[in-house]
Design a protein around this motif. Structure first.
Motif, PDB file in Angstrom:
ATOM      1  N   ALA A  47       2.760 -25.349  21.708  1.00 18.61           N
ATOM      2  CA  ALA A  47       1.451 -24.616  22.881  1.00 18.61           C
ATOM      3  C   ALA A  47       0.364 -24.973  23.386  1.00 18.61           C
ATOM      4  CB  ALA A  47       0.104 -24.034  21.556  1.00 18.61           C
ATOM      5  N   LEU A  48       0.158 -24.249  24.391  1.00 17.50           N
ATOM      6  CA  LEU A  48      -0.317 -25.259  26.097  1.00 17.50           C
ATOM      7  C   LEU A  48      -1.796 -24.662  25.871  1.00 17.50           C
ATOM      8  CD1 LEU A  48      -0.916 -26.883  28.032  1.00 17.50           C
ATOM      9  CD2 LEU A  48      -0.279 -25.417  29.938  1.00 17.50           C
ATOM     10  N   GLU A  49      -2.758 -24.807  25.011  1.00 21.92           N
ATOM     11  CA  GLU A  49      -4.462 -24.814  25.152  1.00 21.92           C
ATOM     12  C   GLU A  49      -5.265 -25.075  26.529  1.00 21.92           C
ATOM     13  OE1 GLU A  49      -6.635 -24.927  21.895  1.00 21.92           O
ATOM     14  OE2 GLU A  49      -4.710 -26.535  20.477  1.00 21.92           O
ATOM     15  N   LEU A  50      -5.425 -23.797  26.652  1.00 20.19           N
ATOM     16  CA  LEU A  50      -5.608 -23.346  28.172  1.00 20.19           C
ATOM     17  C   LEU A  50      -7.202 -23.081  28.095  1.00 20.19           C
ATOM     18  CD1 LEU A  50      -2.946 -21.824  30.188  1.00 20.19           C
ATOM     19  CD2 LEU A  50      -3.464 -24.525  30.719  1.00 20.19           C
ATOM     20  N   PHE A  51      -8.424 -23.328  29.235  1.00 25.76           N
ATOM     21  CA  PHE A  51     -10.145 -22.708  29.062  1.00 25.76           C
ATOM     22  C   PHE A  51      -9.530 -22.072  30.655  1.00 25.76           C
ATOM     23  CE2 PHE A  51     -11.331 -27.233  27.433  1.00 25.76           C
ATOM     24  CZ  PHE A  51     -11.712 -26.967  26.371  1.00 25.76           C
ATOM     25  N   VAL A  52     -10.282 -20.848  30.588  1.00 24.41           N
ATOM     26  CA  VAL A  52     -10.447 -20.384  32.060  1.00 24.41           C
ATOM     27  C   VAL A  52     -12.015 -20.643  32.705  1.00 24.41           C
ATOM     28  CG1 VAL A  52     -10.016 -18.279  33.684  1.00 24.41           C
ATOM     29  CG2 VAL A  52      -8.175 -18.531  31.070  1.00 24.41           C
ATOM     30  N   SER A  53     -11.929 -21.533  34.115  1.00 25.89           N
ATOM     31  CA  SER A  53     -13.274 -21.368  33.850  1.00 25.89           C
ATOM     32  C   SER A  53     -13.603 -21.264  35.393  1.00 25.89           C
ATOM     33  CB  SER A  53     -13.884 -22.860  34.029  1.00 25.89           C
ATOM     34  OG  SER A  53     -15.119 -23.527  33.695  1.00 25.89           O
ATOM     35  N   GLY A  54     -14.509 -20.539  36.337  1.00 26.37           N
ATOM     36  CA  GLY A  54     -14.653 -19.807  36.917  1.00 26.37           C
ATOM     37  C   GLY A  54     -13.484 -19.394  37.582  1.00 26.37           C
ATOM     38  N   GLY A  55     -13.043 -18.838  37.282  1.00 22.30           N
ATOM     39  CA  GLY A  55     -11.610 -18.300  37.403  1.00 22.30           C
ATOM     40  C   GLY A  55      -9.707 -19.156  37.270  1.00 22.30           C
ATOM     41  N   ARG A  56     -10.279 -20.125  36.899  1.00 24.29           N
ATOM     42  CA  ARG A  56      -9.034 -20.790  37.379  1.00 24.29           C
ATOM     43  C   ARG A  56      -9.009 -21.861  35.556  1.00 24.29           C
ATOM     44  NH1 ARG A  56     -11.757 -26.619  38.553  1.00 24.29           N
ATOM     45  NH2 ARG A  56      -9.611 -27.104  38.645  1.00 24.29           N
ATOM     46  N   LEU A  57      -7.707 -22.411  35.398  1.00 26.27           N
ATOM     47  CA  LEU A  57      -7.062 -22.710  34.660  1.00 26.27           C
ATOM     48  C   LEU A  57      -7.448 -24.400  34.593  1.00 26.27           C
ATOM     49  CD1 LEU A  57      -3.716 -21.071  34.424  1.00 26.27           C
ATOM     50  CD2 LEU A  57      -4.921 -20.349  32.407  1.00 26.27           C
ATOM     51  N   LEU A  58      -8.204 -24.637  32.941  1.00 29.66           N
ATOM     52  CA  LEU A  58      -8.090 -26.577  33.001  1.00 29.66           C
ATOM     53  C   LEU A  58      -7.191 -26.450  31.716  1.00 29.66           C
ATOM     54  CD1 LEU A  58     -11.611 -26.634  33.889  1.00 29.66           C
ATOM     55  CD2 LEU A  58      -9.545 -27.144  35.194  1.00 29.66           C
ATOM     56  N   ALA A  59      -6.402 -27.174  31.956  1.00 29.72           N
ATOM     57  CA  ALA A  59      -5.641 -27.585  30.299  1.00 29.72           C
ATOM     58  C   ALA A  59      -6.379 -28.436  29.410  1.00 29.72           C
ATOM     59  CB  ALA A  59      -4.313 -28.049  30.874  1.00 29.72           C
TER      60      ALA A  59
END
Ligand code: AMP
Length: 381
Positions: free
Chosen positions: A249-261
């Motif tokens: 599993a790769l956990e990502l944040f969606v912040s300001g419309g961008r993906l950050l791992a």
């Protein structure tokens, strides 16, 4: 008769064994604890991961080995890999065990990550906080899970408390300071890669956490298709860079419309439990297919699914069982604060039907607060 060895005997091992039974597989779990929940119906060996005699017996009795627990010492995984095929590889495990190695790899692959700094001393922490600013999170590099080994710095005045909490671990497991991301959403990509390099993903999952522990997952996550494509591309690059075999599993944040791992889990993952009832082939079955060199099954989703984690103790199963699309999973563990003791999955053909089942189940269980963020998401167009 093929025997799959699993290092770690928790609920993930238990669900792997359940999914492998129809394939005619046998299992053996290795776990240091007396009450490993998989051992209730899976043959088990009780030994420490560093116990060479235990590892030798395990190696002699299995055809292939895999993990339910990512913090198995990398040297034990390497020792085992010299005697029996081990998937994912000890190298992939070692990278995923270390937040610094993992984030460094992500960056090398062009995957954006929250700003981070390696911390080995109090002076490092002072410098990093001055350079990065607050809010930030100080985390142990290794052995952290479910929000453990983390300290959130809200203001500069929190540096002393953060060092008091985690500074002693700088020498043993290492520390990393990460920028705190005020994310809009947390999502995970569940992916599987076969021994021959075939790569598949399930639909993206949106996740909600309580005190650092997964509380609810919803699939499919409703995200712009450009972000879905980007997230899947990230997972594929990581899998190929590590020559990964199995589910991760790769956990990502969606912040300001961008993906950050945020991080990867080198194993089947809690955010993929919905795949048992919600997809053509579950993460557990596809993990086994991958490590055994069998063809992968379709990851196609069947409708919409929401998974609710039971943390600490189990509510009554009856409201879930009363739902046409309700599925109950009791891990056979005793109640303890912060412990994952079970989960439920609700599956439905439409978002509206899922929302209605979720609302009534949440009310009947007295868990309205837990389902509220999922209902809010489902109510969005
Ligand atoms: P982790 O063990 O790194 O997955 O962290 C557990 C949870 O803490 C994540 O799923 C997030 O909800 C939260 N978290 C971790 N790192 C960050 C960060 N850099 N910014 C904001 N929230 C975070």
């Amino acid at each position: 008769m093929t025997t799959v060895g699993i290092l770690g005997g928790g609920q993930l091992a238990r669900m792997l064994a359940l999914s492998g039974a129809p394939l005619g597989l046998r299992f053996l779990v290795l776990d240091a604890t007396v009450d490993a929940c998989a051992a209730q119906f899976v043959p088990s060996l009780q030994a420490d991961y560093r116990d060479e005699a235990g590892l030798a017996e395990f190696a002699a009795r299995v055809d292939v080995a895999t993990f339910d627990f990512e913090n198995v010492p990398a040297e034990s995984a390497r020792w085992l890999a010299e005697r029996v095929p081990v998937f994912p590889s000890p190298r992939a495990l070692a990278v995923a065990q270390d937040r610094l190695a993992e984030k460094t790899l992500f960056r090398e692959l062009g995957i954006d990550v929250p700003e981070f700094t390696d911390i080995t001393s109090r002076a490092d922490l002072d410098r990093a906080v001055a350079a990065q600013g607050v809010p930030a999170i100080l985390k142990t590099r290794r052995l952290g899970y479910d929000g453990k080994g983390q300290f959130r710095l809200r203001t500069l005045a929190d540096v002393d408390a953060a060092w008091d909490a985690l500074g002693a671990q700088a020498a043993s497991v290492g520390l990393i300071l990460e920028a705190f991301i005020p994310f809009e959403r947390e999502v995970s990509v569940l992916a599987v890669r076969a021994r021959d390099g075939e790569f598949r993903t399930w639909p993206l999952t949106e996740n909600w956490h309580e005190s650092g522990i997964l509380s609810a997952s919803l699939a499919p996550a409703s995200l712009p298709s450009s972000l879905v494509v980007e997230a899947i591309g990230h997972a594929r690059r990581i899998a190929e860079a590590l020559d990964y075999v199995g589910v991760f599993a790769l956990e990502l944040f969606v912040s300001g419309g961008r993906l950050l791992a945020n991080e990867m889990a080198p194993r089947v993952h809690n955010s993929g439990h919905w795949t048992i009832e919600g997809s053509e082939t579950s993460q557990f079955e596809n993990h086994l297919r991958a490590v055994l060199g069998l063809p992968l099954g379709s990851t196609r989703m069947i409708g919409h699914a929401c998974m609710l984690n039971w943390i600490g103790d189990l509510p009554s199963p009856l409201p879930v069982l009363a739902e046409a699309c309700g599925h109950w999973h009791d891990y056979g563990k005793s109640a303890r604060a912060g412990r994952k003791v079970g989960h439920a999955t609700l599956r439905a053909d439409t978002r509206d039907a899922l929302a209605s089942a979720l609302r009534s189940t949440g009310d009947a269980l007295g868990r309205s607060a837990q389902v509220a963020p999922v209902l809010a998401r489902l109510a969005e167009s």
